[in-house]
Design an enzyme around this catalytic site. Sequence first.
Site, mmCIF file in Angstrom:
data_model
loop_
_atom_site.group_PDB
_atom_site.id
_atom_site.type_symbol
_atom_site.label_atom_id
_atom_site.label_comp_id
_atom_site.label_asym_id
_atom_site.label_seq_id
_atom_site.Cartn_x
_atom_site.Cartn_y
_atom_site.Cartn_z
ATOM 1 N N SER A 17 13.948 18.351 -37.051
ATOM 2 C CA SER A 17 13.899 19.492 -37.137
ATOM 3 C C SER A 17 13.434 20.530 -37.732
ATOM 4 O O SER A 17 14.884 21.263 -38.037
ATOM 5 C CB SER A 17 14.358 20.070 -35.305
ATOM 6 O OG SER A 17 13.291 20.944 -34.575
ATOM 7 N N LYS A 68 10.267 14.079 -23.796
ATOM 8 C CA LYS A 68 9.401 14.739 -23.385
ATOM 9 C C LYS A 68 9.012 14.423 -21.851
ATOM 10 O O LYS A 68 8.093 15.893 -21.109
ATOM 11 C CB LYS A 68 7.879 15.072 -24.154
ATOM 12 C CG LYS A 68 8.240 16.242 -25.412
ATOM 13 C CD LYS A 68 6.905 16.050 -26.081
ATOM 14 C CE LYS A 68 7.498 16.892 -27.564
ATOM 15 N NZ LYS A 68 6.568 17.130 -28.363
ATOM 16 N N ASN A 89 7.787 20.661 -23.235
ATOM 17 C CA ASN A 89 8.716 20.633 -24.432
ATOM 18 C C ASN A 89 8.935 21.885 -24.374
ATOM 19 O O ASN A 89 9.708 22.167 -24.700
ATOM 20 C CB ASN A 89 7.713 20.930 -25.904
ATOM 21 C CG ASN A 89 6.767 21.788 -25.756
ATOM 22 O OD1 ASN A 89 6.546 23.030 -24.971
ATOM 23 N ND2 ASN A 89 5.827 22.409 -26.645
ATOM 24 N N ASP A 105 2.129 22.898 -26.463
ATOM 25 C CA ASP A 105 2.137 22.177 -27.602
ATOM 26 C C ASP A 105 -0.074 23.355 -27.198
ATOM 27 O O ASP A 105 -0.481 23.280 -29.164
ATOM 28 C CB ASP A 105 2.195 20.919 -27.804
ATOM 29 C CG ASP A 105 3.257 20.377 -28.391
ATOM 30 O OD1 ASP A 105 3.858 21.595 -29.051
ATOM 31 O OD2 ASP A 105 3.766 19.447 -28.388
ATOM 32 N N GLY A 131 -6.155 9.894 -32.837
ATOM 33 C CA GLY A 131 -4.389 10.060 -31.859
ATOM 34 C C GLY A 131 -4.443 9.721 -30.093
ATOM 35 O O GLY A 131 -5.467 10.208 -29.417
ATOM 36 N N ALA A 132 -3.991 9.166 -29.185
ATOM 37 C CA ALA A 132 -3.645 9.383 -27.748
ATOM 38 C C ALA A 132 -2.099 9.548 -27.249
ATOM 39 O O ALA A 132 -1.685 9.282 -26.464
ATOM 40 C CB ALA A 132 -3.951 8.401 -27.259
ATOM 41 N N GLY A 134 1.317 12.541 -27.166
ATOM 42 C CA GLY A 134 1.556 13.915 -26.823
ATOM 43 C C GLY A 134 0.946 14.647 -27.346
ATOM 44 O O GLY A 134 0.572 15.843 -26.183
ATOM 45 N N ALA A 135 1.203 14.417 -28.731
ATOM 46 C CA ALA A 135 0.546 15.666 -28.878
ATOM 47 C C ALA A 135 -1.246 15.706 -28.857
ATOM 48 O O ALA A 135 -2.141 16.188 -29.017
ATOM 49 C CB ALA A 135 0.592 15.524 -30.694
ATOM 50 N N THR A 157 -4.736 2.269 -30.987
ATOM 51 C CA THR A 157 -4.021 1.186 -29.536
ATOM 52 C C THR A 157 -5.110 1.998 -28.433
ATOM 53 O O THR A 157 -5.482 2.667 -27.770
ATOM 54 C CB THR A 157 -2.950 1.375 -28.753
ATOM 55 O OG1 THR A 157 -1.641 0.836 -29.393
ATOM 56 C CG2 THR A 157 -2.939 0.355 -27.394
ATOM 57 N N GLY A 248 -0.887 21.682 -40.725
ATOM 58 C CA GLY A 248 0.335 21.879 -38.509
ATOM 59 C C GLY A 248 1.566 22.672 -38.747
ATOM 60 O O GLY A 248 1.950 23.023 -37.922
HETATM 61 P P1 NAP Z 1 3.704 10.619 -30.701
HETATM 62 O O1 NAP Z 1 3.573 10.898 -28.867
HETATM 63 O O2 NAP Z 1 4.674 9.086 -30.689
HETATM 64 O O3 NAP Z 1 1.992 9.410 -30.827
HETATM 65 C C1 NAP Z 1 1.711 8.743 -31.813
HETATM 66 C C2 NAP Z 1 0.431 8.593 -32.534
HETATM 67 O O4 NAP Z 1 0.338 8.035 -33.379
HETATM 68 C C3 NAP Z 1 -0.445 7.220 -30.921
HETATM 69 O O5 NAP Z 1 -1.455 7.974 -31.085
HETATM 70 C C4 NAP Z 1 -0.159 6.823 -32.382
HETATM 71 O O6 NAP Z 1 -1.125 5.067 -31.663
HETATM 72 C C5 NAP Z 1 -0.168 7.078 -33.537
HETATM 73 N N1 NAP Z 1 0.299 5.688 -34.890
HETATM 74 C C6 NAP Z 1 1.430 5.396 -35.429
HETATM 75 N N2 NAP Z 1 1.469 4.939 -35.812
HETATM 76 C C7 NAP Z 1 0.199 4.785 -36.272
HETATM 77 C C8 NAP Z 1 0.128 4.045 -37.324
HETATM 78 N N3 NAP Z 1 -0.350 3.203 -38.097
HETATM 79 N N4 NAP Z 1 -1.508 3.344 -37.519
HETATM 80 C C9 NAP Z 1 -2.164 3.945 -35.989
HETATM 81 N N5 NAP Z 1 -1.973 5.289 -35.491
HETATM 82 C C10 NAP Z 1 -0.844 5.640 -35.588
HETATM 83 O O7 NAP Z 1 3.948 10.985 -31.449
HETATM 84 P P2 NAP Z 1 2.970 12.583 -30.990
HETATM 85 O O8 NAP Z 1 4.387 13.750 -30.423
HETATM 86 O O9 NAP Z 1 2.085 12.611 -30.141
HETATM 87 O O10 NAP Z 1 2.754 13.537 -32.823
HETATM 88 C C11 NAP Z 1 1.557 13.024 -33.029
HETATM 89 C C12 NAP Z 1 2.027 13.629 -34.815
HETATM 90 O O11 NAP Z 1 1.602 14.863 -34.352
HETATM 91 C C13 NAP Z 1 2.810 13.751 -35.287
HETATM 92 O O12 NAP Z 1 3.238 13.746 -36.686
HETATM 93 C C14 NAP Z 1 3.909 14.814 -34.982
HETATM 94 O O13 NAP Z 1 4.655 15.410 -36.526
HETATM 95 C C15 NAP Z 1 3.200 15.653 -35.230
HETATM 96 N N6 NAP Z 1 2.824 16.831 -34.048
HETATM 97 C C16 NAP Z 1 2.429 18.375 -34.816
HETATM 98 C C17 NAP Z 1 3.201 19.653 -33.944
HETATM 99 C C18 NAP Z 1 2.968 21.016 -35.053
HETATM 100 O O14 NAP Z 1 2.916 21.648 -34.155
HETATM 101 N N7 NAP Z 1 2.338 21.015 -36.052
HETATM 102 C C19 NAP Z 1 3.226 19.531 -32.516
HETATM 103 C C20 NAP Z 1 3.323 17.918 -32.392
HETATM 104 C C21 NAP Z 1 3.223 16.802 -32.599
HETATM 105 P P3 NAP Z 1 -0.347 3.838 -30.560
HETATM 106 O O15 NAP Z 1 -0.943 4.321 -29.846
HETATM 107 O O16 NAP Z 1 -1.449 2.689 -31.116
HETATM 108 O O17 NAP Z 1 0.548 3.817 -30.998
#
Ligand code: NAP
Length: 280
Positions: A17, A68, A89, A105, A131-132, A134-135, A157, A248
């Site tokens: 982090s 979360k 968060n 977020d 994507g689907a 948390g973000a 998915t 980001g």
């Molecule tokens: P999460 O809840 O674990 O969701 C991950 C997402 O990525 C899901 O939609 C997942 O799809 C998809 N994914 C993972 N591996 C994949 C693959 N090989 N092919 C296709 N899709 C894939 O994570 P999150 O918290 O939403 O975070 C997502 C991203 O946003 C991360 O990189 C995180 O660092 C970034 N983020 C950035 C900030 C910022 O402040 N800049 C804040 C929050 C998050 P499935 O549903 O099919 O598994």
Amino acid sequence: MSEPIKIGLIGHPVAHSKSAIIHDYWLKQHSIGGAYHAIDVAPDDLLEKVKALQEEGYKGLNVTIPHKQAVMDICDELSETAKAIGAVNLLIFRDDGSIYGDNTDAFGFIENFKAQISAFDFSRATAMVLGAGGAARAVLYALLKENIFKIKVSNRTDDKAKTLIEDFKPYAGETALEHVFWRGSENHMLDVRLLINATSLGMEGKPEMGLNLFCLQSGAVAYDLVYNPLMTEFLRDVEARGEDIVTGLGMLIQQARPSFEAWTGILPDTNEELEMLLQA
Ligand code: NAP
């Protein structure tokens, strides 16, 4: 003199982090004694550890993966935003002993976007969210608050994207929500003005997005939530076409501002020095 402040982050793992860099920078900038601690908490210890930190005098905590959702059960009150997104968060430990849960977020996402792209007409724009998780949920909530014209959602998915759309229908107002199948999602980009990567693809240790951008129109903006690395292949591809990009990093800083304000009463600002520190 006031007591040094105790604030921090719980997650599992937390070593990666960058939040401590941000909050410690602001503590120093505003001459507030104390520190922001990154604390690794295993899922089984969550409730006990949060209560222990509260008793130790912590003002509150940030919460990251995988806690979360689980911390929502510990909260006495949740913000409307946290309820809609379905994740917390930010924990605020109130003086009366109660715990308030919020989600910053969506704020971070939209504040950063508006700071980078000033003249974006949400009322006529179609966004596509990849994507689907948390973000993505935070992104949807933020875009719906802007009354954007249309949002397309696509996720590896597919069922998760469909569920997300159902969850957000009560907040959609006039905004159209459309599911796009992951396979072939590139073919649905013709009308897209804002393309957002809210998947973890492109992150260090994860595969690249490998998206074919042939359908993306000129003038479209690409926003990648991934901040490690800052310039993903996705953003490099879009930039090479001459379109605007948003990394980001700004969201990472913006989403931290309301936490700092909740704990200290000061809404801090971002600056180049902090951005450089985070990229070091
Ligand atoms: P999460 O809840 O674990 O969701 C991950 C997402 O990525 C899901 O939609 C997942 O799809 C998809 N994914 C993972 N591996 C994949 C693959 N090989 N092919 C296709 N899709 C894939 O994570 P999150 O918290 O939403 O975070 C997502 C991203 O946003 C991360 O990189 C995180 O660092 C970034 N983020 C950035 C900030 C910022 O402040 N800049 C804040 C929050 C998050 P499935 O549903 O099919 O598994």
